[in-house]
Scaffold this motif. Structure first.
Motif, PDB file in Angstrom:
ATOM      1  N   VAL A  19     -12.210   0.334  -3.929  1.00 20.00           N
ATOM      2  CA  VAL A  19     -11.229   1.306  -4.409  1.00 20.00           C
ATOM      3  C   VAL A  19     -10.326   0.592  -5.404  1.00 20.00           C
ATOM      4  N   ARG A  20     -10.025   1.308  -6.490  1.00 19.55           N
ATOM      5  CA  ARG A  20      -9.112   0.707  -7.459  1.00 19.55           C
ATOM      6  C   ARG A  20      -7.761   0.469  -6.805  1.00 19.55           C
ATOM      7  N   THR A  21      -7.110  -0.614  -7.162  1.00 19.03           N
ATOM      8  CA  THR A  21      -5.820  -0.960  -6.564  1.00 19.03           C
ATOM      9  C   THR A  21      -4.781   0.108  -6.849  1.00 19.03           C
ATOM     10  N   ALA A  22      -4.815   0.672  -8.055  1.00 12.68           N
ATOM     11  CA  ALA A  22      -3.857   1.725  -8.402  1.00 12.68           C
ATOM     12  C   ALA A  22      -4.030   2.931  -7.495  1.00 12.68           C
ATOM     13  N   HIS A  23      -5.275   3.282  -7.209  1.00  4.49           N
ATOM     14  CA  HIS A  23      -5.544   4.431  -6.337  1.00  4.49           C
ATOM     15  C   HIS A  23      -5.067   4.146  -4.910  1.00  4.49           C
ATOM     16  N   LYS A  24      -5.311   2.932  -4.434  1.00  2.61           N
ATOM     17  CA  LYS A  24      -4.882   2.553  -3.082  1.00  2.61           C
ATOM     18  C   LYS A  24      -3.362   2.635  -2.967  1.00  2.61           C
ATOM     19  N   HIS A  25      -2.649   2.136  -3.970  1.00  2.00           N
ATOM     20  CA  HIS A  25      -1.183   2.169  -3.939  1.00  2.00           C
ATOM     21  C   HIS A  25      -0.660   3.594  -4.058  1.00  2.00           C
ATOM     22  N   ARG A  26      -1.372   4.441  -4.795  1.00  2.00           N
ATOM     23  CA  ARG A  26      -0.967   5.833  -4.914  1.00  2.00           C
ATOM     24  C   ARG A  26      -1.066   6.516  -3.547  1.00  2.00           C
ATOM     25  N   ILE A  27      -2.117   6.224  -2.806  1.00  2.00           N
ATOM     26  CA  ILE A  27      -2.277   6.802  -1.462  1.00  2.00           C
ATOM     27  C   ILE A  27      -1.171   6.308  -0.533  1.00  2.00           C
ATOM     28  N   LEU A  28      -0.884   5.004  -0.582  1.00  2.00           N
ATOM     29  CA  LEU A  28       0.189   4.452   0.263  1.00  2.00           C
ATOM     30  C   LEU A  28       1.527   5.085  -0.067  1.00  2.00           C
ATOM     31  N   LYS A  29       1.771   5.336  -1.351  1.00  2.00           N
ATOM     32  CA  LYS A  29       3.031   5.953  -1.778  1.00  2.00           C
ATOM     33  C   LYS A  29       3.137   7.370  -1.212  1.00  2.00           C
ATOM     34  N   ARG A  30       2.018   8.123  -1.240  1.00  2.39           N
ATOM     35  CA  ARG A  30       2.028   9.476  -0.686  1.00  2.39           C
ATOM     36  C   ARG A  30       2.328   9.454   0.810  1.00  2.39           C
ATOM     37  N   ILE A  31       1.783   8.477   1.509  1.00  2.00           N
ATOM     38  CA  ILE A  31       2.026   8.354   2.956  1.00  2.00           C
ATOM     39  C   ILE A  31       3.501   8.096   3.228  1.00  2.00           C
ATOM     40  N   VAL A  32       4.080   7.168   2.473  1.00  2.00           N
ATOM     41  CA  VAL A  32       5.499   6.839   2.651  1.00  2.00           C
ATOM     42  C   VAL A  32       6.360   8.059   2.358  1.00  2.00           C
ATOM     43  N   ASP A  33       6.036   8.800   1.292  1.00  2.84           N
ATOM     44  CA  ASP A  33       6.797   9.998   0.949  1.00  2.84           C
ATOM     45  C   ASP A  33       6.701  11.054   2.057  1.00  2.84           C
ATOM     46  N   HIS A  34       5.524  11.188   2.621  1.00  2.00           N
ATOM     47  CA  HIS A  34       5.341  12.165   3.698  1.00  2.00           C
ATOM     48  C   HIS A  34       6.181  11.792   4.917  1.00  2.00           C
ATOM     49  N   HIS A  35       6.178  10.504   5.285  1.00  2.00           N
ATOM     50  CA  HIS A  35       6.990  10.071   6.428  1.00  2.00           C
ATOM     51  C   HIS A  35       8.482  10.307   6.149  1.00  2.00           C
ATOM     52  N   ARG A  36       8.921  10.027   4.932  1.00  2.00           N
ATOM     53  CA  ARG A  36      10.322  10.236   4.555  1.00  2.00           C
ATOM     54  C   ARG A  36      10.672  11.722   4.689  1.00  2.00           C
ATOM     55  N   LYS A  37       9.783  12.591   4.219  1.00  2.00           N
ATOM     56  CA  LYS A  37      10.007  14.031   4.293  1.00  2.00           C
ATOM     57  C   LYS A  37      10.096  14.490   5.752  1.00  2.00           C
ATOM     58  N   GLU A  38       9.238  13.950   6.624  1.00  2.00           N
ATOM     59  CA  GLU A  38       9.285  14.288   8.048  1.00  2.00           C
ATOM     60  C   GLU A  38      10.615  13.868   8.677  1.00  2.00           C
ATOM     61  N   ARG A  39      11.095  12.676   8.341  1.00  2.00           N
ATOM     62  CA  ARG A  39      12.373  12.203   8.889  1.00  2.00           C
ATOM     63  C   ARG A  39      13.512  13.099   8.440  1.00  2.00           C
ATOM     64  N   ARG A  40      13.521  13.498   7.165  1.00  2.00           N
ATOM     65  CA  ARG A  40      14.577  14.376   6.653  1.00  2.00           C
ATOM     66  C   ARG A  40      14.562  15.717   7.369  1.00  2.00           C
ATOM     67  N   SER A  41      13.369  16.291   7.547  1.00  2.00           N
ATOM     68  CA  SER A  41      13.304  17.595   8.214  1.00  2.00           C
ATOM     69  C   SER A  41      13.731  17.471   9.678  1.00  2.00           C
ATOM     70  N   ALA A  42      13.466  16.328  10.299  1.00  2.00           N
ATOM     71  CA  ALA A  42      13.904  16.124  11.681  1.00  2.00           C
ATOM     72  C   ALA A  42      15.420  16.052  11.751  1.00  2.00           C
ATOM     73  N   LYS A  43      16.060  15.470  10.722  1.00  2.98           N
ATOM     74  CA  LYS A  43      17.529  15.411  10.703  1.00  2.98           C
ATOM     75  C   LYS A  43      18.125  16.780  10.434  1.00  2.98           C
ATOM     76  N   LYS A  44      17.532  17.541   9.511  1.00  2.00           N
ATOM     77  CA  LYS A  44      18.085  18.843   9.134  1.00  2.00           C
ATOM     78  C   LYS A  44      17.845  19.898  10.206  1.00  2.00           C
ATOM     79  N   ASN A  45      16.706  19.855  10.875  1.00  2.00           N
ATOM     80  CA  ASN A  45      16.359  20.844  11.892  1.00  2.00           C
ATOM     81  C   ASN A  45      16.123  20.150  13.229  1.00  2.00           C
ATOM     82  N   PRO A  46      17.175  19.741  13.923  1.00  2.00           N
ATOM     83  CA  PRO A  46      16.962  18.997  15.170  1.00  2.00           C
ATOM     84  C   PRO A  46      16.334  19.855  16.264  1.00  2.00           C
TER      85      PRO A  46
END
Length: 135
Positions: free
Chosen positions: A11-38
């Motif tokens: 896998v191209r390194t750029a593609h691998k890092h793009r996937i990792l970035k999407r994962i991190v963004d998804h986790h961040r979004k989940e944490r925010r929604s957990a704070k906003k909607n307890p």
């Protein structure tokens, strides 16, 4: 039929890092929604137990402990029964194996004895034949 080629797992390194970035963004979004909607992301609450002001609290606690001890004793009894049954089954299997080995060895000895007797009788017949030819 021609076998298919094995596809490379490279896998191209750029593609691998793009996937990792999407994962991190998804986790961040989940944490925010957990704070906003307890209420949506609530944890299971622990059992508060019995309040101190409860009448006959000691008796209730004693009953609960007695039930717990009975359950534990029953589990231990079942464990022991299962252990004894496994030991009996293992012993029976070992006896059956020994009996099979004895039967096989006696059968092999019988076959060897018959082969030896056949060899002796064949020799005797051969010697009788050679003796009758000489006369």
């Amino acid at each position: 039929m021609v076998p298919k080629k094995i596809q490379s797992k490279r896998v191209r390194t750029a593609h691998k890092h793009r996937i990792l970035k999407r994962i991190v963004d998804h986790h961040r979004k989940e944490r925010r929604s957990a704070k906003k909607n307890p209420g949506k992301h609530n944890k299971t609450k622990k059992d508060p137990g019995i309040p101190n002001a409860w009448p006959f609290k000691e008796e209730l606690l004693n009953e609960l402990e007695a039930l717990k001890n009975e359950d534990e004793n029953e589990k231990q009894r079942i464990r022991l029964v299962n252990q004894v049954e496994r030991a009996k089954a293992k012993k029976a299997a070992k006896k059956a194996e020994i009996a099979a080995n004895i039967a096989a060895s006696t059968a092999a000895a019988k076959v060897a004895k018959q082969a030896a007797e056949a060899k002796v009788t064949a020799k005797a017949a051969k010697s009788n034949k050679s003796n009758s030819n000489k006369k």
